[in-house]
Design a protein around this motif. Sequence first.
Motif, PDB file in Angstrom:
ATOM      1  N   ILE A  45      -1.908  -4.354  -2.213  1.00  0.00           N
ATOM      2  CA  ILE A  45      -1.353  -4.449  -0.860  1.00  0.00           C
ATOM      3  C   ILE A  45      -1.716  -3.247   0.007  1.00  0.00           C
ATOM      4  O   ILE A  45      -1.442  -3.264   1.207  1.00  0.00           O
ATOM      5  CB  ILE A  45       0.186  -4.655  -0.878  1.00  0.00           C
ATOM      6  CG1 ILE A  45       0.901  -3.482  -1.523  1.00  0.00           C
ATOM      7  CG2 ILE A  45       0.551  -5.963  -1.540  1.00  0.00           C
ATOM      8  CD1 ILE A  45       2.393  -3.514  -1.297  1.00  0.00           C
ATOM      9  N   ASP A  46      -2.361  -2.252  -0.571  1.00  0.00           N
ATOM     10  CA  ASP A  46      -2.907  -1.173   0.253  1.00  0.00           C
ATOM     11  C   ASP A  46      -4.396  -1.383   0.534  1.00  0.00           C
ATOM     12  O   ASP A  46      -5.075  -0.497   1.053  1.00  0.00           O
ATOM     13  CB  ASP A  46      -2.666   0.198  -0.368  1.00  0.00           C
ATOM     14  CG  ASP A  46      -3.312   0.370  -1.731  1.00  0.00           C
ATOM     15  OD1 ASP A  46      -4.050  -0.535  -2.159  1.00  0.00           O
ATOM     16  OD2 ASP A  46      -3.069   1.412  -2.367  1.00  0.00           O
ATOM     17  N   GLY A  47      -4.909  -2.588   0.191  1.00  0.00           N
ATOM     18  CA  GLY A  47      -6.258  -2.963   0.573  1.00  0.00           C
ATOM     19  C   GLY A  47      -7.350  -2.646  -0.418  1.00  0.00           C
ATOM     20  O   GLY A  47      -8.518  -2.971  -0.180  1.00  0.00           O
ATOM     21  N   ARG A  48      -7.035  -2.037  -1.551  1.00  0.00           N
ATOM     22  CA  ARG A  48      -8.058  -1.744  -2.553  1.00  0.00           C
ATOM     23  C   ARG A  48      -8.434  -3.010  -3.319  1.00  0.00           C
ATOM     24  O   ARG A  48      -7.593  -3.877  -3.536  1.00  0.00           O
ATOM     25  CB  ARG A  48      -7.571  -0.672  -3.520  1.00  0.00           C
ATOM     26  CG  ARG A  48      -7.439   0.717  -2.897  1.00  0.00           C
ATOM     27  CD  ARG A  48      -6.843   1.695  -3.885  1.00  0.00           C
ATOM     28  NE  ARG A  48      -5.446   1.366  -4.175  1.00  0.00           N
ATOM     29  CZ  ARG A  48      -4.738   1.947  -5.134  1.00  0.00           C
ATOM     30  NH1 ARG A  48      -5.279   2.872  -5.909  1.00  0.00           N
ATOM     31  NH2 ARG A  48      -3.464   1.593  -5.322  1.00  0.00           N
ATOM     32  N   GLN A  49      -9.710  -3.109  -3.717  1.00  0.00           N
ATOM     33  CA  GLN A  49     -10.175  -4.258  -4.484  1.00  0.00           C
ATOM     34  C   GLN A  49     -10.913  -3.803  -5.734  1.00  0.00           C
ATOM     35  O   GLN A  49     -11.628  -2.804  -5.722  1.00  0.00           O
ATOM     36  CB  GLN A  49     -11.104  -5.142  -3.644  1.00  0.00           C
ATOM     37  CG  GLN A  49     -10.372  -5.967  -2.603  1.00  0.00           C
ATOM     38  CD  GLN A  49     -11.259  -7.036  -1.989  1.00  0.00           C
ATOM     39  OE1 GLN A  49     -12.468  -6.873  -1.886  1.00  0.00           O
ATOM     40  NE2 GLN A  49     -10.649  -8.142  -1.569  1.00  0.00           N
ATOM     41  N   TYR A  50     -10.717  -4.581  -6.798  1.00  0.00           N
ATOM     42  CA  TYR A  50     -11.377  -4.330  -8.073  1.00  0.00           C
ATOM     43  C   TYR A  50     -11.975  -5.649  -8.542  1.00  0.00           C
ATOM     44  O   TYR A  50     -11.284  -6.662  -8.591  1.00  0.00           O
ATOM     45  CB  TYR A  50     -10.369  -3.791  -9.092  1.00  0.00           C
ATOM     46  CG  TYR A  50      -9.564  -2.615  -8.582  1.00  0.00           C
ATOM     47  CD1 TYR A  50     -10.060  -1.323  -8.676  1.00  0.00           C
ATOM     48  CD2 TYR A  50      -8.320  -2.809  -7.984  1.00  0.00           C
ATOM     49  CE1 TYR A  50      -9.327  -0.236  -8.208  1.00  0.00           C
ATOM     50  CE2 TYR A  50      -7.583  -1.731  -7.502  1.00  0.00           C
ATOM     51  CZ  TYR A  50      -8.096  -0.454  -7.617  1.00  0.00           C
ATOM     52  OH  TYR A  50      -7.374   0.620  -7.138  1.00  0.00           O
ATOM     53  N   LEU A 208       1.674 -13.321  -0.058  1.00  0.00           N
ATOM     54  CA  LEU A 208       2.805 -13.668  -0.911  1.00  0.00           C
ATOM     55  C   LEU A 208       3.252 -12.502  -1.783  1.00  0.00           C
ATOM     56  O   LEU A 208       4.361 -12.510  -2.319  1.00  0.00           O
ATOM     57  CB  LEU A 208       2.462 -14.877  -1.778  1.00  0.00           C
ATOM     58  CG  LEU A 208       2.309 -16.199  -1.013  1.00  0.00           C
ATOM     59  CD1 LEU A 208       1.755 -17.286  -1.903  1.00  0.00           C
ATOM     60  CD2 LEU A 208       3.633 -16.628  -0.381  1.00  0.00           C
ATOM     61  N   ALA A 209       2.396 -11.493  -1.927  1.00  0.00           N
ATOM     62  CA  ALA A 209       2.792 -10.252  -2.601  1.00  0.00           C
ATOM     63  C   ALA A 209       3.312  -9.223  -1.606  1.00  0.00           C
ATOM     64  O   ALA A 209       3.824  -8.175  -2.011  1.00  0.00           O
ATOM     65  CB  ALA A 209       1.592  -9.667  -3.348  1.00  0.00           C
ATOM     66  N   GLN A 214       0.550 -10.841   6.503  1.00  0.00           N
ATOM     67  CA  GLN A 214      -0.890 -10.712   6.312  1.00  0.00           C
ATOM     68  C   GLN A 214      -1.298  -9.258   6.508  1.00  0.00           C
ATOM     69  O   GLN A 214      -0.864  -8.605   7.450  1.00  0.00           O
ATOM     70  CB  GLN A 214      -1.634 -11.618   7.312  1.00  0.00           C
ATOM     71  CG  GLN A 214      -3.008 -12.057   6.869  1.00  0.00           C
ATOM     72  CD  GLN A 214      -4.078 -10.983   7.020  1.00  0.00           C
ATOM     73  OE1 GLN A 214      -3.979 -10.100   7.870  1.00  0.00           O
ATOM     74  NE2 GLN A 214      -5.104 -11.053   6.177  1.00  0.00           N
ATOM     75  N   LEU A 215      -2.122  -8.758   5.604  1.00  0.00           N
ATOM     76  CA  LEU A 215      -2.381  -7.333   5.511  1.00  0.00           C
ATOM     77  C   LEU A 215      -3.006  -6.743   6.773  1.00  0.00           C
ATOM     78  O   LEU A 215      -2.496  -5.767   7.332  1.00  0.00           O
ATOM     79  CB  LEU A 215      -3.284  -7.043   4.307  1.00  0.00           C
ATOM     80  CG  LEU A 215      -3.517  -5.567   3.972  1.00  0.00           C
ATOM     81  CD1 LEU A 215      -2.221  -4.909   3.544  1.00  0.00           C
ATOM     82  CD2 LEU A 215      -4.561  -5.448   2.862  1.00  0.00           C
ATOM     83  N   PRO A 267       4.675  -9.121  -6.907  1.00  0.00           N
ATOM     84  CA  PRO A 267       5.285  -8.765  -5.627  1.00  0.00           C
ATOM     85  C   PRO A 267       5.248  -7.264  -5.359  1.00  0.00           C
ATOM     86  O   PRO A 267       5.502  -6.442  -6.247  1.00  0.00           O
ATOM     87  CB  PRO A 267       6.723  -9.286  -5.776  1.00  0.00           C
ATOM     88  CG  PRO A 267       6.595 -10.437  -6.727  1.00  0.00           C
ATOM     89  CD  PRO A 267       5.545 -10.004  -7.715  1.00  0.00           C
ATOM     90  N   ASN A 268       4.897  -6.947  -4.124  1.00  0.00           N
ATOM     91  CA  ASN A 268       4.815  -5.564  -3.620  1.00  0.00           C
ATOM     92  C   ASN A 268       3.699  -4.753  -4.263  1.00  0.00           C
ATOM     93  O   ASN A 268       3.640  -3.529  -4.063  1.00  0.00           O
ATOM     94  CB  ASN A 268       6.156  -4.832  -3.807  1.00  0.00           C
ATOM     95  CG  ASN A 268       7.295  -5.550  -3.137  1.00  0.00           C
ATOM     96  OD1 ASN A 268       7.196  -5.912  -1.967  1.00  0.00           O
ATOM     97  ND2 ASN A 268       8.365  -5.788  -3.871  1.00  0.00           N
ATOM     98  N   GLU A 269       2.786  -5.423  -5.008  1.00  0.00           N
ATOM     99  CA  GLU A 269       1.712  -4.701  -5.687  1.00  0.00           C
ATOM    100  C   GLU A 269       0.331  -5.309  -5.425  1.00  0.00           C
ATOM    101  O   GLU A 269      -0.523  -4.660  -4.840  1.00  0.00           O
ATOM    102  CB  GLU A 269       1.971  -4.642  -7.191  1.00  0.00           C
ATOM    103  CG  GLU A 269       3.187  -3.822  -7.584  1.00  0.00           C
ATOM    104  CD  GLU A 269       2.980  -2.329  -7.405  1.00  0.00           C
ATOM    105  OE1 GLU A 269       1.824  -1.880  -7.324  1.00  0.00           O
ATOM    106  OE2 GLU A 269       3.990  -1.603  -7.349  1.00  0.00           O
ATOM    107  N   TYR A 270       0.100  -6.555  -5.879  1.00  0.00           N
ATOM    108  CA  TYR A 270      -1.254  -7.089  -5.796  1.00  0.00           C
ATOM    109  C   TYR A 270      -1.278  -8.603  -5.915  1.00  0.00           C
ATOM    110  O   TYR A 270      -0.305  -9.243  -6.309  1.00  0.00           O
ATOM    111  CB  TYR A 270      -2.147  -6.479  -6.879  1.00  0.00           C
ATOM    112  CG  TYR A 270      -1.774  -6.813  -8.317  1.00  0.00           C
ATOM    113  CD1 TYR A 270      -2.000  -8.083  -8.857  1.00  0.00           C
ATOM    114  CD2 TYR A 270      -1.222  -5.850  -9.166  1.00  0.00           C
ATOM    115  CE1 TYR A 270      -1.691  -8.385 -10.173  1.00  0.00           C
ATOM    116  CE2 TYR A 270      -0.911  -6.135 -10.482  1.00  0.00           C
ATOM    117  CZ  TYR A 270      -1.150  -7.417 -10.977  1.00  0.00           C
ATOM    118  OH  TYR A 270      -0.829  -7.711 -12.288  1.00  0.00           O
TER     119      TYR A 270
END
Length: 304
Positions: A45-50, A208-209, A214-215, A267-270
């Motif tokens: 939810i801070d926009g990082r992707q793996y 939904l997380a 929407q981010l 929720p609240n994470e990813y």
Amino acid sequence: MDCQKIIDRVYAEVKAGENLGQVAAYIPELSKIDPDRFGICLTSIDGRQYRAGDAEEPFSIQSIAKVLSLSLAFACIGEPIWKRVDVEPSGTAFNSLLQLESENGIPRNPLINAGAIVVCDILCGYFREPKKELINFIRRAANQPDIDYAADIAASEKSTGYRNFALINYLKSFGNIHNDIDQVIDLYFNLCSIKMNCVELSHTFLFLANNGVQLESGETLLDSSRTKRINAIMQTCGFYDEAGEFAYRVGLPGKSGVGGGITAILPNEYAIAVWSPRLNKKGNSYRGMKFLERFTTETESSIF
């Protein structure tokens, strides 16, 4: 915690193991998929992707999209939606007709085929152009204007969709379809045809997380109370008659599709998306289930 390192390791372990099951060949277009594709993407939810593997290869998300149509319908009409469809686990196959007779045409939940068809009927009654409104909602969730229905997949599903035609006619006989059958079933087949890759799919489900927000745009797609309820339905109903197994082994709200995709949220994470086309006997991705079980075990990131 080095999330990329964990994803890479678990991905390699699962890929090196057996890859059992079959692709969903009863939909002709899906039978053409390379059964050994395997991709993962996690978006925080801070926009990082793996990412790992075939994370950027598009695939048909199929029933995963039912969560998005449900979210839009719930945002539009609120609690009256539950007069038309229930919120209980089905315990039967996703395309079963069994419970409709004894339960007077009220589908057990909105993520089985019968329930998703009723949700499509609700959208057809609410909007003048439901196909346009639905895809626009999904594009806003994804922050991706190019996402669209796949006409070839929708036509392929329609050509063999006899059971879904039976479901909608049976629902109509109970008075639980209010609009033209052809319009409703067309929306349903198109909903299931949408193609995304793992990167897009994980990003789409991130609202939904994130309590329905929407981010990038900050738009509230769904208020926090309704978001909680959608997540609860994914937890109990997102994997048909394997929902209990997924909750036991993975411990996240999620949804599968017969295109081989699975998406899940913490929720609240990813939000995380996994794609591997070979399905187990319950219609869920064999490798996808294994990856998510190992990943949540290693990261200790389930909701339990």
